[in-house]
Motif scaffolding. Structure first.
Motif, PDB file in Angstrom:
ATOM      1  N   MET A  56       2.756  80.845  10.467  1.00  0.00           N
ATOM      2  CA  MET A  56       1.879  79.985   9.638  1.00  0.00           C
ATOM      3  C   MET A  56       2.513  78.981  10.305  1.00  0.00           C
ATOM      4  O   MET A  56       3.148  77.964  10.567  1.00  0.00           O
ATOM      5  N   SER A  57       1.209  77.939  10.368  1.00  0.00           N
ATOM      6  CA  SER A  57       1.275  76.493  10.566  1.00  0.00           C
ATOM      7  C   SER A  57       2.047  75.125   9.024  1.00  0.00           C
ATOM      8  O   SER A  57       1.512  76.072   7.907  1.00  0.00           O
ATOM      9  N   THR A  58       2.719  74.761   9.883  1.00  0.00           N
ATOM     10  CA  THR A  58       3.923  74.118   9.023  1.00  0.00           C
ATOM     11  C   THR A  58       1.952  72.789   7.679  1.00  0.00           C
ATOM     12  O   THR A  58       2.446  73.361   6.602  1.00  0.00           O
ATOM     13  N   ILE A  59       1.413  72.657   8.150  1.00  0.00           N
ATOM     14  CA  ILE A  59       0.668  71.815   8.119  1.00  0.00           C
ATOM     15  C   ILE A  59      -0.890  72.297   8.007  1.00  0.00           C
ATOM     16  O   ILE A  59      -1.170  72.669   9.908  1.00  0.00           O
ATOM     17  N   ARG A  60      -1.881  72.233   7.713  1.00  0.00           N
ATOM     18  CA  ARG A  60      -3.355  72.878   7.335  1.00  0.00           C
ATOM     19  C   ARG A  60      -4.348  72.092   6.491  1.00  0.00           C
ATOM     20  O   ARG A  60      -3.720  72.380   5.372  1.00  0.00           O
ATOM     21  N   THR A  61      -5.420  71.345   7.065  1.00  0.00           N
ATOM     22  CA  THR A  61      -5.588  70.627   6.307  1.00  0.00           C
ATOM     23  C   THR A  61      -7.108  71.232   6.810  1.00  0.00           C
ATOM     24  O   THR A  61      -7.964  71.909   7.908  1.00  0.00           O
ATOM     25  N   VAL A  62      -8.287  71.429   5.703  1.00  0.00           N
ATOM     26  CA  VAL A  62      -9.398  72.555   5.749  1.00  0.00           C
ATOM     27  C   VAL A  62     -11.199  71.586   5.634  1.00  0.00           C
ATOM     28  O   VAL A  62     -10.536  70.699   4.017  1.00  0.00           O
ATOM     29  N   ASP A  63     -11.666  70.893   6.360  1.00  0.00           N
ATOM     30  CA  ASP A  63     -12.234  70.306   5.735  1.00  0.00           C
ATOM     31  C   ASP A  63     -12.101  68.427   4.663  1.00  0.00           C
ATOM     32  O   ASP A  63     -12.730  68.609   3.842  1.00  0.00           O
ATOM     33  N   LEU A  64     -11.321  68.095   5.587  1.00  0.00           N
ATOM     34  CA  LEU A  64     -10.493  66.818   3.956  1.00  0.00           C
ATOM     35  C   LEU A  64     -11.896  65.819   4.374  1.00  0.00           C
ATOM     36  O   LEU A  64     -11.957  65.321   5.471  1.00  0.00           O
ATOM     37  N   GLU A  65     -12.088  65.863   3.108  1.00  0.00           N
ATOM     38  CA  GLU A  65     -13.408  64.128   3.286  1.00  0.00           C
ATOM     39  C   GLU A  65     -12.218  63.451   1.938  1.00  0.00           C
ATOM     40  O   GLU A  65     -11.974  64.070   1.297  1.00  0.00           O
ATOM     41  N   LYS A  66     -12.339  62.090   2.435  1.00  0.00           N
ATOM     42  CA  LYS A  66     -11.391  61.119   1.326  1.00  0.00           C
ATOM     43  C   LYS A  66     -12.921  60.196   1.486  1.00  0.00           C
ATOM     44  O   LYS A  66     -13.513  59.404   2.328  1.00  0.00           O
ATOM     45  N   THR A  67     -13.294  59.920  -0.255  1.00  0.00           N
ATOM     46  CA  THR A  67     -14.392  58.981  -0.437  1.00  0.00           C
ATOM     47  C   THR A  67     -14.247  57.773  -0.904  1.00  0.00           C
ATOM     48  O   THR A  67     -13.002  58.517  -2.440  1.00  0.00           O
ATOM     49  N   TYR A  68     -13.428  56.159  -0.608  1.00  0.00           N
ATOM     50  CA  TYR A  68     -13.045  55.797  -1.962  1.00  0.00           C
ATOM     51  C   TYR A  68     -14.436  54.684  -2.531  1.00  0.00           C
ATOM     52  O   TYR A  68     -15.497  54.603  -1.387  1.00  0.00           O
ATOM     53  N   SER A  69     -13.854  54.162  -3.971  1.00  0.00           N
ATOM     54  CA  SER A  69     -15.267  53.260  -4.078  1.00  0.00           C
ATOM     55  C   SER A  69     -14.580  51.585  -3.622  1.00  0.00           C
ATOM     56  O   SER A  69     -13.435  51.765  -4.188  1.00  0.00           O
ATOM     57  N   ASP A  70     -15.021  50.695  -3.356  1.00  0.00           N
ATOM     58  CA  ASP A  70     -14.809  49.377  -2.925  1.00  0.00           C
ATOM     59  C   ASP A  70     -15.598  48.521  -3.324  1.00  0.00           C
ATOM     60  O   ASP A  70     -17.278  48.227  -3.011  1.00  0.00           O
ATOM     61  N   ASN A  71     -15.434  48.185  -4.655  1.00  0.00           N
ATOM     62  CA  ASN A  71     -16.782  47.388  -5.154  1.00  0.00           C
ATOM     63  C   ASN A  71     -17.753  48.127  -5.340  1.00  0.00           C
ATOM     64  O   ASN A  71     -19.042  47.515  -5.128  1.00  0.00           O
ATOM     65  N   GLY A  72     -17.839  49.640  -5.821  1.00  0.00           N
ATOM     66  CA  GLY A  72     -18.694  50.126  -5.715  1.00  0.00           C
ATOM     67  C   GLY A  72     -19.617  50.803  -4.888  1.00  0.00           C
ATOM     68  O   GLY A  72     -20.272  51.821  -4.657  1.00  0.00           O
ATOM     69  N   VAL A  73     -19.159  50.062  -3.775  1.00  0.00           N
ATOM     70  CA  VAL A  73     -19.706  51.069  -2.586  1.00  0.00           C
ATOM     71  C   VAL A  73     -18.656  51.648  -2.370  1.00  0.00           C
ATOM     72  O   VAL A  73     -17.211  51.992  -1.224  1.00  0.00           O
ATOM     73  N   PRO A  74     -19.517  53.400  -1.507  1.00  0.00           N
ATOM     74  CA  PRO A  74     -18.778  54.363  -1.440  1.00  0.00           C
ATOM     75  C   PRO A  74     -18.241  53.494   0.318  1.00  0.00           C
ATOM     76  O   PRO A  74     -19.056  53.455   1.057  1.00  0.00           O
ATOM     77  N   VAL A  75     -17.127  53.989   0.662  1.00  0.00           N
ATOM     78  CA  VAL A  75     -16.362  53.968   1.887  1.00  0.00           C
ATOM     79  C   VAL A  75     -16.014  55.607   1.962  1.00  0.00           C
ATOM     80  O   VAL A  75     -14.825  56.412   1.795  1.00  0.00           O
ATOM     81  N   HIS A  76     -16.258  56.126   2.939  1.00  0.00           N
ATOM     82  CA  HIS A  76     -16.110  57.674   3.582  1.00  0.00           C
ATOM     83  C   HIS A  76     -14.960  57.459   4.891  1.00  0.00           C
ATOM     84  O   HIS A  76     -14.720  57.034   5.609  1.00  0.00           O
ATOM     85  N   ALA A  77     -13.587  57.530   4.055  1.00  0.00           N
ATOM     86  CA  ALA A  77     -11.609  57.219   4.991  1.00  0.00           C
ATOM     87  C   ALA A  77     -11.972  58.288   5.606  1.00  0.00           C
ATOM     88  O   ALA A  77     -11.615  58.015   6.872  1.00  0.00           O
ATOM     89  N   LEU A  78     -12.173  59.316   5.178  1.00  0.00           N
ATOM     90  CA  LEU A  78     -11.911  60.743   5.805  1.00  0.00           C
ATOM     91  C   LEU A  78     -13.553  61.754   5.955  1.00  0.00           C
ATOM     92  O   LEU A  78     -13.813  61.806   4.781  1.00  0.00           O
ATOM     93  N   ARG A  79     -13.666  62.104   6.889  1.00  0.00           N
ATOM     94  CA  ARG A  79     -15.255  62.875   6.675  1.00  0.00           C
ATOM     95  C   ARG A  79     -14.924  64.618   7.775  1.00  0.00           C
ATOM     96  O   ARG A  79     -15.230  64.952   8.508  1.00  0.00           O
ATOM     97  N   GLY A  80     -14.039  64.925   6.755  1.00  0.00           N
ATOM     98  CA  GLY A  80     -14.093  66.645   7.329  1.00  0.00           C
ATOM     99  C   GLY A  80     -12.917  66.701   8.277  1.00  0.00           C
ATOM    100  O   GLY A  80     -13.307  66.766   9.347  1.00  0.00           O
ATOM    101  N   VAL A  81     -11.555  65.996   8.127  1.00  0.00           N
ATOM    102  CA  VAL A  81     -10.925  66.510   9.049  1.00  0.00           C
ATOM    103  C   VAL A  81     -10.218  68.017   9.038  1.00  0.00           C
ATOM    104  O   VAL A  81      -9.993  68.457   7.632  1.00  0.00           O
ATOM    105  N   SER A  82      -9.886  68.778   9.478  1.00  0.00           N
ATOM    106  CA  SER A  82      -9.202  70.262   9.871  1.00  0.00           C
ATOM    107  C   SER A  82      -8.723  69.851  10.748  1.00  0.00           C
ATOM    108  O   SER A  82      -8.706  70.453  12.498  1.00  0.00           O
ATOM    109  N   ILE A  83      -6.949  70.232  11.152  1.00  0.00           N
ATOM    110  CA  ILE A  83      -6.171  70.185  11.756  1.00  0.00           C
ATOM    111  C   ILE A  83      -5.157  70.897  11.348  1.00  0.00           C
ATOM    112  O   ILE A  83      -4.582  71.099  10.282  1.00  0.00           O
TER     113      ILE A  83
END
Lengths: 226, 404
Positions: A1-28
């Motif tokens: 079993m792996s110590t860390i597993r990420t599945v389709d990780l996405e993170k979207t921030y809002s920068d003054n109302g403008v969405p910023v896609h910091a992560l777009r589907g990271v699987s490691i």
């Protein structure tokens, strides 16, 4: 079993109302004992990914598993508990508590974890000796050099026996020689004690030592080199 | 370790902490002095009333206290004195005949309360003998009277002068007698001095056709705090024919004033506390805002919200306790010379005399008021730290760590 597993990780921030896609589907997957560096240009999402793995931030979509446990659904206090028990942090700016001595800084996380005073004192001393910083025990952060402070910060991160240690640009504020010394020390700990390290860095000397290199670009894994 | 961390955090900005400490210390000194002075003043008023006439307990025929006519008298005091002799908490007692009447001199007349007393007994329970300014105390002989200075001034009489007393006798006639002023006293209360005259018990009994009757027995106890318990025991022994009144029932206004003054202290506490709380809020908020990055790190390494919250409160508590210790010591040092030498208010002594207080006030610090004062600063310090602590735990660890 792996110590860390990420599945389709996405993170979207809002920068003054403008969405910023910091992560777009990271699987490691990161296995126990790996010495991994996450590299990539500024804004590529390195720190965001490290924060997700470190239970400091929650994903917009996707999942993070630490030792098989899904941590994406935990609340603030549960995340705190998880960080305390399973994750050691090394920050770019060292971030030691200025009013505590080196020894007390190292003892601090053990105190939070409820380790009895005598035991944490012994463990802190043992960690300092292992990292050759025992002579700094009574010094406060402002009496130490940057390299010394970062060694104390590493000792603080390892002393609670975490599952992984996350280091966000740990050499960024150090000169190359001091940075190399620090990396030597971390490599030794990884080799001798099988501690899992994940770095986020664009420092070439950190990247050179990576046994696994994940290159992020625009929030996606562009390369996974072993 | 959290304690050590909190303590060191306080001294990171020592100037700011010292300013808060000073406000706590000044507040505490003010509380101690104000409270001890007001308690001292009220106790002095109460003590003077008890010492000059009221004593700790009075026994009368039932109904006398509401209607002080001489028909309400005790026909045979033996039953009472026997009960008093068997109670060992009683120090002394004095049998009295009391009658309202008129005292006239060659030039003036004044309404007075004439008290017939056994001089030796009365001297043990009140301070009239010690308060003589001129002349001597009653010897027990007939036709001697001791009056207050204000009354002497009003009647324009001095030592050796004759005065005539008139009062309603038991059978409804007017009883009168001639007295020579043998002593002039001055107590702390000018009102008292204006209306009280003392003569020998048998003399007054004869003047009023009173036989061996008396109006009251005034009792002094070893300890004033026992007044209510001794009174209730005596009440049980003596039955309904007599009223046994502790000083709390004889001086209801003054006793109420003691209570009101205690309650007023809490208002004073609140004022000092509220003034201080804003200092604490400001200091702790500044201290939290200066350490945003550090709080972020503490959260990142796993410090839980509750612990972080408690740490901020602990810092304020330590600051409050430090201020309290220094404030209490300094306050006590300010109080000590005043308690020993008294506070000389001779300039205001006319007004104070009307209130029944002496010209020199001795502040009184009770253990209760020290405890109250000791609690006030730490409590308000912690209250003042709640909002800054909430601000601290609401921080987001990621943005807090990046905060510059």
């Amino acid at each position: 079993m792996s110590t860390i597993r990420t599945v389709d990780l996405e993170k979207t921030y809002s920068d003054n109302g403008v969405p910023v896609h910091a992560l777009r589907g990271v699987s490691i997957e990161v296995e126990e004992g790996e010495f991994t560096v996450i590299a990539g240009p500024s804004g590529s999402g390195k720190t965001t990914l490290l924060n997700m793995i470190g239970a400091l931030d929650t994903p917009t979509r996707g999942k993070v598993f630490l030792d098989g446990e899904d941590i994406s659904e935990l609340n603030r206090n549960e995340l705190g508990e998880l960080r305390l028990k399973k994750i050691g942090f090394v920050f770019q700016a060292y971030n030691l508590i200025p009013v505590l001595s080196a020894l007390e800084n190292i003892e601090f996380t053990m105190m939070l974890a409820g380790v009895p005073e005598k035991e944490r004192h012994e463990r802190a001393f043992a960690a300092m000796e292992k990292l050759h910083i025992a002579e700094l025990a009574k010094k406060r952060p402002n009496e130490m050099s940057g390299g010394q402070q970062q060694r104390v910060a590493v000792a603080r991160a390892v002393v609670n026996n975490p599952t992984i240690i996350l280091a966000d640009e740990p050499t960024a504020n150090l000169d190359s020689e001091t940075g190399a010394d620090l990396l030597d020390m971390m490599e030794t700990m990884n080799r001798e004690h099988n501690i899992t390290f994940i770095f986020s860095s664009h420092d070439p000397q950190v990247i050179d030592r990576a046994r696994r290199l994940l290159i992020l670009k625009d929030g996606k894994i562009a390369e996974d080199r072993r | 370790m959290l304690l050590k961390l909190a303590w060191r955090n306080i001294w990171r900005n020592s100037r700011r902490s010292i300013l808060v400490l000073i406000s706590a210390i000044v507040g505490l000194i003010a509380i101690l002095l104000y409270e001890s002075l007001s308690m001292g003043m009220i106790h002095q008023m109460l003590g003077n009333q008890i010492g000059s006439h009221v004593t700790h307990i009075q026994i009368h025929k039932n109904g006398f206290n509401d209607n002080k006519i001489i028909q309400n008298n005790i026909a045979d005091a033996q039953e009472i004195t026997a009960a008093l002799d068997s109670e060992n908490r009683i120090k002394h007692y004095s049998e009295r005949v009391l009658s309202y009447g008129i005292l006239s001199s060659a030039s003036s007349a004044s309404g007075i309360l004439l008290a017939g007393v056994v001089p030796d007994q009365e001297a043990q329970v009140t301070i009239i003998k010690q308060s003589l300014e001129e002349g001597r105390y009653l010897s027990g002989e007939k036709h001697e009277i001791v009056i207050g200075q204000k009354l002497a001034e009003k009647l324009e009489v001095g030592l050796g002068d004759k005065v005539v007393a008139m009062a309603s006798s038991l059978d409804g006639d007017i009883g009168s007698d001639v007295f020579r002023v043998v002593g002039i006293y001055r107590t702390f209360s000018s009102d008292f001095d204006r209306v009280h005259g003392f003569v020998a018990l048998e003399n007054l009994q004869e003047m009023l056709d009173f036989g061996t009757r008396i109006s009251e027995v005034a009792i002094l106890l070893e300890n004033a705090n026992a007044s209510q318990s001794v009174a209730s025991i005596l009440k049980e022994t003596l039955g309904d024919r007599y009223e046994v009144l502790p000083y709390q029932e004889l001086l209801p206004l003054l006793v109420m004033q003691v209570d009101v003054s205690r309650q007023a202290m809490f208002v004073f506490y609140a004022i000092i506390g509220i003034a201080m709380i804003f200092g604490i809020i400001n200091t702790m908020l500044m201290s939290v805002l200066e350490r945003i990055q550090e709080f972020g790190v503490l959260m990142a390494v796993g410090m839980k919200n509750r612990r972080l919250f408690n740490m901020v409160l602990l810092e304020a508590l330590l600051l409050g306790i430090t201020g309290t210790i220094i404030g209490l010591i300094l306050g006590y040092l300010c109080y000590l010379p005043l308690a020993t030498n008294g506070m000389d208010l001779r300039n205001f002594s006319d007004g104070l005399g009307a209130l029944g207080i002496g010209a020199i006030i001795y502040p009184e610090l009770t253990p209760q008021s020290v405890v109250n004062a000791a609690l006030i600063v730490p409590i308000f310090s912690v209250l003042g730290a709640i909002y800054p602590a909430i601000r601290a735990v609401r921080l987001n660890p990621i943005s807090a760590i990046r905060h510059v």
